[in-house]
Write a protein that holds these residues in place. Structure first.
Motif, PDB file in Angstrom:
ATOM      1  N   PHE A 114       9.761 -44.174   8.062  1.00  0.00           N
ATOM      2  CA  PHE A 114      11.059 -45.013   7.479  1.00  0.00           C
ATOM      3  C   PHE A 114      12.063 -44.385   6.924  1.00  0.00           C
ATOM      4  CE2 PHE A 114       6.643 -46.494   5.551  1.00  0.00           C
ATOM      5  CZ  PHE A 114       6.293 -47.161   6.563  1.00  0.00           C
ATOM      6  N   ALA A 115      12.128 -43.101   7.568  1.00  0.00           N
ATOM      7  CA  ALA A 115      13.462 -42.237   6.915  1.00  0.00           C
ATOM      8  C   ALA A 115      14.841 -42.782   7.551  1.00  0.00           C
ATOM      9  CB  ALA A 115      13.070 -40.746   7.233  1.00  0.00           C
ATOM     10  N   SER A 116      14.737 -43.702   8.455  1.00  0.00           N
ATOM     11  CA  SER A 116      15.957 -43.978   9.266  1.00  0.00           C
ATOM     12  C   SER A 116      15.684 -45.329   9.479  1.00  0.00           C
ATOM     13  CB  SER A 116      16.288 -43.143  10.208  1.00  0.00           C
ATOM     14  OG  SER A 116      15.559 -43.382  11.482  1.00  0.00           O
ATOM     15  N   GLY A 117      16.617 -46.026  10.010  1.00  0.00           N
ATOM     16  CA  GLY A 117      16.855 -47.400  10.466  1.00  0.00           C
ATOM     17  C   GLY A 117      15.906 -47.532  11.832  1.00  0.00           C
ATOM     18  N   MET A 118      15.496 -46.517  12.314  1.00  0.00           N
ATOM     19  CA  MET A 118      15.123 -46.570  13.825  1.00  0.00           C
ATOM     20  C   MET A 118      13.769 -47.553  13.710  1.00  0.00           C
ATOM     21  SD  MET A 118      14.251 -43.819  16.406  1.00  0.00           S
ATOM     22  CE  MET A 118      12.670 -42.772  16.006  1.00  0.00           C
ATOM     23  N   PHE A 119      12.908 -47.689  12.538  1.00  0.00           N
ATOM     24  CA  PHE A 119      12.019 -48.592  12.845  1.00  0.00           C
ATOM     25  C   PHE A 119      12.319 -50.096  12.813  1.00  0.00           C
ATOM     26  CE2 PHE A 119      13.106 -49.048   8.260  1.00  0.00           C
ATOM     27  CZ  PHE A 119      12.931 -50.391   7.667  1.00  0.00           C
ATOM     28  N   THR A 120      13.463 -50.264  12.829  1.00  0.00           N
ATOM     29  CA  THR A 120      13.776 -51.610  12.816  1.00  0.00           C
ATOM     30  C   THR A 120      14.515 -51.777  14.312  1.00  0.00           C
ATOM     31  OG1 THR A 120      16.186 -51.365  12.371  1.00  0.00           O
ATOM     32  CG2 THR A 120      14.682 -52.060  10.554  1.00  0.00           C
ATOM     33  N   ARG A 121      14.239 -51.001  15.308  1.00  0.00           N
ATOM     34  CA  ARG A 121      14.811 -51.222  16.485  1.00  0.00           C
ATOM     35  C   ARG A 121      13.707 -51.499  17.493  1.00  0.00           C
ATOM     36  NH1 ARG A 121      19.142 -52.113  16.046  1.00  0.00           N
ATOM     37  NH2 ARG A 121      18.297 -52.627  14.219  1.00  0.00           N
ATOM     38  N   PHE A 122      12.441 -52.203  17.323  1.00  0.00           N
ATOM     39  CA  PHE A 122      11.427 -52.435  18.073  1.00  0.00           C
ATOM     40  C   PHE A 122      11.017 -53.759  18.019  1.00  0.00           C
ATOM     41  CE2 PHE A 122      10.880 -48.064  16.728  1.00  0.00           C
ATOM     42  CZ  PHE A 122      10.931 -47.240  17.895  1.00  0.00           C
ATOM     43  N   ASP A 123      10.711 -54.401  19.253  1.00  0.00           N
ATOM     44  CA  ASP A 123      10.239 -55.853  19.224  1.00  0.00           C
ATOM     45  C   ASP A 123       8.768 -55.733  18.750  1.00  0.00           C
ATOM     46  OD1 ASP A 123      12.290 -57.136  20.940  1.00  0.00           O
ATOM     47  OD2 ASP A 123      11.828 -55.522  22.207  1.00  0.00           O
ATOM     48  N   MET A 124       7.972 -54.761  18.812  1.00  0.00           N
ATOM     49  CA  MET A 124       6.558 -54.817  18.279  1.00  0.00           C
ATOM     50  C   MET A 124       6.138 -53.328  17.741  1.00  0.00           C
ATOM     51  SD  MET A 124       3.877 -56.204  17.474  1.00  0.00           S
ATOM     52  CE  MET A 124       3.956 -57.810  18.021  1.00  0.00           C
ATOM     53  N   THR A 125       5.599 -53.470  16.642  1.00  0.00           N
ATOM     54  CA  THR A 125       5.188 -52.111  16.189  1.00  0.00           C
ATOM     55  C   THR A 125       3.703 -52.090  15.846  1.00  0.00           C
ATOM     56  OG1 THR A 125       7.171 -51.458  15.002  1.00  0.00           O
ATOM     57  CG2 THR A 125       5.237 -50.557  14.239  1.00  0.00           C
ATOM     58  N   PHE A 126       3.094 -51.233  16.696  1.00  0.00           N
ATOM     59  CA  PHE A 126       1.551 -51.386  16.613  1.00  0.00           C
ATOM     60  C   PHE A 126       1.101 -49.883  15.518  1.00  0.00           C
ATOM     61  CE2 PHE A 126       1.711 -53.043  20.850  1.00  0.00           C
ATOM     62  CZ  PHE A 126       1.414 -54.255  20.898  1.00  0.00           C
ATOM     63  N   LEU A 127       0.551 -50.477  14.744  1.00  0.00           N
ATOM     64  CA  LEU A 127      -0.064 -49.422  13.502  1.00  0.00           C
ATOM     65  C   LEU A 127      -1.365 -49.164  13.621  1.00  0.00           C
ATOM     66  CD1 LEU A 127       1.366 -49.171   9.805  1.00  0.00           C
ATOM     67  CD2 LEU A 127      -1.340 -48.882  10.393  1.00  0.00           C
ATOM     68  N   VAL A 128      -1.495 -47.809  14.113  1.00  0.00           N
ATOM     69  CA  VAL A 128      -2.769 -47.321  14.411  1.00  0.00           C
ATOM     70  C   VAL A 128      -3.694 -46.826  13.240  1.00  0.00           C
ATOM     71  CG1 VAL A 128      -4.322 -45.522  15.735  1.00  0.00           C
ATOM     72  CG2 VAL A 128      -2.247 -46.684  16.667  1.00  0.00           C
ATOM     73  N   ALA A 129      -4.679 -47.310  12.834  1.00  0.00           N
ATOM     74  CA  ALA A 129      -5.335 -47.278  11.559  1.00  0.00           C
ATOM     75  C   ALA A 129      -6.949 -46.905  11.743  1.00  0.00           C
ATOM     76  CB  ALA A 129      -5.257 -48.395  10.767  1.00  0.00           C
ATOM     77  N   GLU A 130      -7.509 -46.149  11.169  1.00  0.00           N
ATOM     78  CA  GLU A 130      -9.013 -45.623  11.115  1.00  0.00           C
ATOM     79  C   GLU A 130      -9.442 -46.500   9.811  1.00  0.00           C
ATOM     80  OE1 GLU A 130      -9.743 -41.352  11.559  1.00  0.00           O
ATOM     81  OE2 GLU A 130      -7.719 -41.243  10.884  1.00  0.00           O
ATOM     82  N   PRO A 131     -10.763 -46.671  10.268  1.00  0.00           N
ATOM     83  CA  PRO A 131     -11.613 -47.507   9.200  1.00  0.00           C
ATOM     84  C   PRO A 131     -11.939 -46.711   8.046  1.00  0.00           C
ATOM     85  CG  PRO A 131     -13.025 -47.238  11.108  1.00  0.00           C
ATOM     86  CD  PRO A 131     -11.658 -46.605  11.294  1.00  0.00           C
ATOM     87  N   THR A 132     -10.717 -46.348   7.422  1.00  0.00           N
ATOM     88  CA  THR A 132     -10.971 -45.432   5.979  1.00  0.00           C
ATOM     89  C   THR A 132     -10.066 -45.865   5.017  1.00  0.00           C
ATOM     90  OG1 THR A 132      -9.585 -43.477   6.681  1.00  0.00           O
ATOM     91  CG2 THR A 132     -11.990 -43.401   7.341  1.00  0.00           C
ATOM     92  N   ARG A 133     -10.172 -45.541   3.865  1.00  0.00           N
ATOM     93  CA  ARG A 133      -9.004 -46.030   2.751  1.00  0.00           C
ATOM     94  C   ARG A 133      -7.682 -45.074   3.320  1.00  0.00           C
ATOM     95  NH1 ARG A 133     -10.218 -48.780  -1.213  1.00  0.00           N
ATOM     96  NH2 ARG A 133     -12.448 -48.891  -1.878  1.00  0.00           N
ATOM     97  N   LYS A 134      -7.791 -43.849   3.579  1.00  0.00           N
ATOM     98  CA  LYS A 134      -6.657 -42.979   4.063  1.00  0.00           C
ATOM     99  C   LYS A 134      -6.255 -43.727   5.240  1.00  0.00           C
ATOM    100  CE  LYS A 134      -7.647 -38.661   1.963  1.00  0.00           C
ATOM    101  NZ  LYS A 134      -7.868 -36.971   2.173  1.00  0.00           N
ATOM    102  N   GLY A 135      -7.033 -44.084   6.100  1.00  0.00           N
ATOM    103  CA  GLY A 135      -6.543 -44.844   7.473  1.00  0.00           C
ATOM    104  C   GLY A 135      -5.653 -45.757   7.251  1.00  0.00           C
ATOM    105  N   VAL A 136      -5.934 -46.735   6.188  1.00  0.00           N
ATOM    106  CA  VAL A 136      -5.044 -48.028   5.957  1.00  0.00           C
ATOM    107  C   VAL A 136      -3.887 -47.768   4.989  1.00  0.00           C
ATOM    108  CG1 VAL A 136      -6.856 -49.278   6.687  1.00  0.00           C
ATOM    109  CG2 VAL A 136      -6.194 -48.972   4.074  1.00  0.00           C
ATOM    110  N   SER A 137      -3.720 -46.544   4.441  1.00  0.00           N
ATOM    111  CA  SER A 137      -2.720 -46.390   3.354  1.00  0.00           C
ATOM    112  C   SER A 137      -1.301 -46.331   3.849  1.00  0.00           C
ATOM    113  CB  SER A 137      -3.031 -44.939   2.687  1.00  0.00           C
ATOM    114  OG  SER A 137      -2.834 -43.919   3.779  1.00  0.00           O
ATOM    115  N   VAL A 138      -1.150 -46.000   5.136  1.00  0.00           N
ATOM    116  CA  VAL A 138       0.203 -46.238   5.584  1.00  0.00           C
ATOM    117  C   VAL A 138       0.733 -47.565   6.129  1.00  0.00           C
ATOM    118  CG1 VAL A 138       1.575 -45.625   7.885  1.00  0.00           C
ATOM    119  CG2 VAL A 138       0.029 -43.660   6.659  1.00  0.00           C
ATOM    120  N   TYR A 139      -0.572 -48.306   6.400  1.00  0.00           N
ATOM    121  CA  TYR A 139      -0.358 -49.489   6.628  1.00  0.00           C
ATOM    122  C   TYR A 139       0.150 -50.392   5.449  1.00  0.00           C
ATOM    123  CZ  TYR A 139      -1.441 -54.715   6.336  1.00  0.00           C
ATOM    124  OH  TYR A 139      -1.463 -56.042   6.617  1.00  0.00           O
ATOM    125  N   ARG A 140      -0.285 -50.209   4.102  1.00  0.00           N
ATOM    126  CA  ARG A 140       0.229 -50.749   3.015  1.00  0.00           C
ATOM    127  C   ARG A 140       1.814 -50.381   2.742  1.00  0.00           C
ATOM    128  NH1 ARG A 140      -4.781 -48.744   1.063  1.00  0.00           N
ATOM    129  NH2 ARG A 140      -6.377 -50.665   0.979  1.00  0.00           N
TER     130      ARG A 140
END
Length: 328
Positions: A170-196
Motif C-alpha cells: 500500500f506504500a504507493s498508488g500501485m495497488f490501484t493499477r490492477f483489474d484483479m488482486t489475488f491475496l494469498v492467505a494461509e489458514p492461520t490468524r497471521k495468514g489473514v491479517s494482511v487481508y484485513r
C-alpha cells in the motif's frame, strides 16, 4: 488484464504467482510477468537457475531509459528528469502494449521458456546494501509503477505482478493499477491479517480483491478461511507434491500438476477475465492523477524543482481506445 498477487511473507505468494503464469503460458496467451518484490524469487520459481535469475536486468537501473521512452512528445513533461513514478500519460506520451517490441522491453525484459509456452519476465531489482541510508526501497518499484501507468492492455492479454509482501503493497498508488488482486492467505490468524488491512484499502479505491487460500490441508482449514474472509474466498490450493519438487529445483512437467490445483488456476483465470467487464477507464485515470498530485505536493515538486501538477492532461483518459504512438 493486469493481475497482482499479494500476501504476507511466507504465504506462498510468489509460488502462486508462478503457477498462474505457467498456467497462462500453457494456454498460449501473451503474458508479461513482473517481479515487484524486493526479495526477488519469481525468476527462480519460473525455473531459472541461480545465475540466470541473478542476471535479470533491474528495471530501476534503466529508469532514465524508461522515462525518456514513455515521455515521447508529451509537451506537459519538460524533461525526463521531472518524471516521477506516478507521472501520468497524456497526449504525446508513448504507451506500452503487452504484445509489442519496444526499447523498454529490450532493456528490461527477458524471455523465459516454460514447458508449453513462454513469458516475458521483468524485475524491479533487489534492495542492496548500497541503498541503505540512501533511499527507501519503495523507490525501487517506481519503474514498475511508471510502466503500469503507461500500459494499455486488452482481454486475453495478461500482466502478472508479484507484489512486495505484507502491507508494504500500500506504500504507493500501485495497488490501484490492477483489474484483479489475488491475496494469498494461509489458514492461520497471521495468514489473514494482511487481508484485513488490504480489504480496507480495496474498499476505499474500488479494487477488485479475491482471496486464494494456500497450504490448505482439509475442510477445517477451508472453514477457518471462510469464517475469516467470507465470500472473498475464491478458491483454495491443496498440498502439492509438484510444488515441493519445483522448490527443490526438480519440477515435473507442468501438465502433471494435481488436477485440483489445475482447476483452481482455471478459476483464477476466469475471475481475472470477468473483471474486464468492470473496467472503468475514467476512474482508473482519476486514481492515477490523485496519487500523482499527492506525491507532487509531498515530495515530488521539491525533488524535481518543477510543478508536477502541470503534468496532468485533464482531457486524457487511459483506456483500450487510446492509440499507441509508434516509436520514433
Amino acid at each position: 488484464m493486469k493481475i497482482a498477487f499479494v500476501g504476507k511473507g511466507g504465504s506462498g505468494k510468489t509460488t502462486l504467482s508462478s503457477l498462474f503464469i505457467r498456467h497462462l503460458a500453457a494456454r498460449a496467451v501473451p503474458v508479461v510477468a513482473v517481479d515487484a518484490d524486493i526479495n526477488q524469487h519469481l525468476g527462480a520459481a519460473l525455473g531459472l537457475d541461480e545465475s540466470a535469475a541473478c542476471s535479470l536486468p533491474a528495471m530501476g537501473a534503466h529508469l532514465p531509459l524508461i522515462k525518456e521512452y514513455l515521455r515521447g512528445t508529451n509537451p506537459r513533461i519538460t524533461s525526463p528528469e521531472t518524471m516521477i513514478k506516478t507521472t501520468p500519460p497524456g497526449e504525446g506520451s508513448r504507451l506500452l502494449r503487452v504484445q509489442e517490441d519496444n526499447p523498454v522491453y529490450a532493456a528490461c525484459a527477458r524471455t523465459v521458456h516454460l514447458d508449453d509456452g513462454e513469458v516475458r519476465l521483468m524485475a524491479t531489482g533487489p534492495f542492496t546494501e548500497s541503498d541503505l541510508g540512501v533511499a527507501c526501497y519503495h523507490s525501487k518499484v517506481g519503474a514498475v509503477e511508471l510502466c503500469l501507468n503507461h500500459l494499455v492492455d486488452g482481454p486475453g492479454e495478461y500482466v502478472v505482478v508479484d507484489m512486495t509482501a505484507g502491507s508494504d503493497s500500500f506504500a504507493s498508488g500501485m495497488f490501484t493499477r490492477f483489474d484483479m488482486t489475488f491475496l494469498v492467505a494461509e489458514p492461520t490468524r497471521k495468514g489473514v491479517s494482511v487481508y484485513r488491512q488490504y480489504k480496507d484499502y480495496a474498499r476505499d479505491y474500488g479494487v477488485a480483491l479475491a482471496v486464494v487460500g494456500n497450504k490448505v490441508q482439509g475442510p477445517d482449514d477451508v472453514d477457518f478461511l471462510r469464517q475469516e474472509v467470507g465470500e472473498d474466498l475464491l478458491v483454495t490450493m491443496a498440498h502439492s507434491d509438484w510444488v515441493r519438487a519445483m522448490e527443490k529445483g526438480r519440477p515435473p512437467r507442468f501438465a502433471r500438476l494435481e488436477d485440483a490445483n489445475r482447476q483452481a488456476l482455471r478459476t483464477l483465470q476466469e475471475a481475472a477475465d470477468a473483471s474486464h467487464a468492470r473496467r472503468d477507464p475514467e476512474r482508473y485515470t482519476r486514481q492515477m492523477v490523485h496519487f500523482h498530485l499527492r506525491n507532487a505536493e509531498s515530495w515530488g515538486n521539491a525533488k524535481t524543482g518543477a510543478d508536477l501538477a502541470a503534468q496532468v492532461d485533464p482531457a486524457f483518459v487511459l483506456g483500450e481506445h487510446v492509440p499507441v504512438p509508434q516509436p520514433g
